[in-house]
Design an enzyme around this catalytic site. Structure first.
Site, PDB file in Angstrom:
ATOM      1  N   ASP A  32      41.346 -23.475  -1.702  1.00  0.00           N
ATOM      2  CA  ASP A  32      39.999 -22.913  -1.668  1.00  0.00           C
ATOM      3  C   ASP A  32      40.063 -21.578  -2.414  1.00  0.00           C
ATOM      4  O   ASP A  32      41.150 -21.053  -2.684  1.00  0.00           O
ATOM      5  CB  ASP A  32      39.572 -22.726  -0.213  1.00  0.00           C
ATOM      6  CG  ASP A  32      38.128 -22.281  -0.079  1.00  0.00           C
ATOM      7  OD1 ASP A  32      37.369 -22.361  -1.063  1.00  0.00           O
ATOM      8  OD2 ASP A  32      37.752 -21.844   1.032  1.00  0.00           O
ATOM      9  N   PHE A  33      38.910 -21.031  -2.756  1.00  0.00           N
ATOM     10  CA  PHE A  33      38.894 -19.755  -3.483  1.00  0.00           C
ATOM     11  C   PHE A  33      38.657 -18.580  -2.543  1.00  0.00           C
ATOM     12  O   PHE A  33      39.568 -17.819  -2.243  1.00  0.00           O
ATOM     13  CB  PHE A  33      37.841 -19.779  -4.593  1.00  0.00           C
ATOM     14  CG  PHE A  33      37.701 -18.456  -5.298  1.00  0.00           C
ATOM     15  CD1 PHE A  33      38.719 -17.986  -6.114  1.00  0.00           C
ATOM     16  CD2 PHE A  33      36.570 -17.675  -5.134  1.00  0.00           C
ATOM     17  CE1 PHE A  33      38.613 -16.746  -6.756  1.00  0.00           C
ATOM     18  CE2 PHE A  33      36.442 -16.446  -5.773  1.00  0.00           C
ATOM     19  CZ  PHE A  33      37.473 -15.980  -6.583  1.00  0.00           C
ATOM     20  N   ASP A  34      37.423 -18.438  -2.057  1.00  0.00           N
ATOM     21  CA  ASP A  34      37.082 -17.296  -1.208  1.00  0.00           C
ATOM     22  C   ASP A  34      37.894 -17.328   0.085  1.00  0.00           C
ATOM     23  O   ASP A  34      37.921 -18.328   0.805  1.00  0.00           O
ATOM     24  CB  ASP A  34      35.590 -17.321  -0.870  1.00  0.00           C
ATOM     25  CG  ASP A  34      34.728 -17.050  -2.081  1.00  0.00           C
ATOM     26  OD1 ASP A  34      34.589 -15.878  -2.457  1.00  0.00           O
ATOM     27  OD2 ASP A  34      34.198 -18.018  -2.660  1.00  0.00           O
ATOM     28  N   ASP A 206      40.424 -21.559   4.443  1.00  0.00           N
ATOM     29  CA  ASP A 206      40.143 -20.471   5.392  1.00  0.00           C
ATOM     30  C   ASP A 206      38.878 -20.686   6.199  1.00  0.00           C
ATOM     31  O   ASP A 206      38.532 -19.847   7.032  1.00  0.00           O
ATOM     32  CB  ASP A 206      40.006 -19.145   4.634  1.00  0.00           C
ATOM     33  CG  ASP A 206      38.644 -19.014   3.963  1.00  0.00           C
ATOM     34  OD1 ASP A 206      38.251 -19.945   3.223  1.00  0.00           O
ATOM     35  OD2 ASP A 206      37.960 -18.006   4.194  1.00  0.00           O
TER      36      ASP A 206
END
Length: 270
Positions: A32-34, A206
């Site tokens: 995932d990024f954020d 996250d």
């Protein structure tokens, strides 16, 4: 290193890395990024990956079969942050967009919803308090209340009303309510498809939307006794314990993710 038998959960990070290195050319890493490669911020447009992440991902991509970022962000945003990474695949908007051979491919079933999403973003800006941030993503609209947490109920109620009015789906995240088309696509479906030919896969997430990706790895393990999946949670107080309890391993921050990968990279070159 010769291939080893699939390890059993629970296992240590060292044991997981040992198996992964042995199966490197059959392994995919998903991120995932954020909150995983970049810290979450009040202004989502200002978010940047942690400095070490870029080099680590590019190096990792040269050692394993595939590295991919699977994000709620549009592919155009991900491209702006990872433009210099030549060997990292990008899935945007939960897989509704994919960067494939230099071109952005959009899920055809989602395209008719582009005008409705644009109208919805304008409606949100007109009807919701100015302290909320309305993020228009072409195929979805995210309503961020991080800077005004007292308005969570207002955002939830307005989002539900619009979802019912337009036939949209709601995706909740960290201090955000997102409205998206009624198209069957999520992170779990992306991972399920992507690991069909893999022998090993790691997923770093996250948020609660990442649990579906964890579930996809578990399901693949149940179907294929040779497949090994490793679920890594990046802990945060907003998601709470539910994500960590679904993971094999928990790290404390995006900086810790980058360090964790950097520390493991020398093993691939032995």
């Amino acid at each position: 290193m010769a291939e080893s038998a699939r390890p059993s959960h629970p296992l240590s990070a060292a044991e997981a890395w040992e198996f992964t290195v042995a199966r490197a050319k059959d392994t995919t890493f998903f991120f995932d990024f954020d909150g995983v490669l970049a810290p979450v911020a009040d202004d989502p447009d200002a978010v940047q990956p942690v400095p070490q992440a870029l080099d680590v991902l590019e190096t990792l991509a040269g050692q394993v079969a595939r590295v991919a970022i699977v994000s709620a962000r549009p592919v155009s945003f991900l491209q702006s942050r990872f433009a210099r990474l030549a060997h990292v695949d990008l899935y945007g908007l939960y897989g509704l967009e994919v960067l494939h051979e230099g071109e952005v491919v959009t899920e055809p079933a989602a395209l008719p919803w582009v005008p409705a999403m644009a109208d919805l973003a304008e409606r949100a800006r007109a009807e919701l308090p100015d302290t909320l941030l309305v993020e228009y993503k072409r195929l979805s609209v995210a309503l961020h209340y991080r800077t005004a947490p007292q308005l969570a109920d207002v955002v939830e109620r307005w989002g539900h009303e619009q979802a019912e009015r337009l036939g949209l789906r709601i995706q909740r995240g960290r201090m955000v309510v997102e409205l998206k088309p009624p198209v069957d696509q999520d992170k779990g479906m992306v991972i399920s498809e992507a690991v069909l030919t893999a022998g090993c896969a790691w997923y770093f997430g996250d948020d609660m939307s990442d649990v579906k990706a964890f579930d996809a790895l578990r399901a693949r393990e149940a179907l294929d006794p040779d497949f090994f999946g490793m679920c890594v949670a990046v802990a945060n107080p907003e998601t709470g314990a539910e994500l960590s309890s679904a993971a094999d391993l928990t790290l404390e921050s995006p900086e810790a993710v980058a360090r964790f990968l950097a520390d493991a990279l020398p093993a691939f070159r032995r």
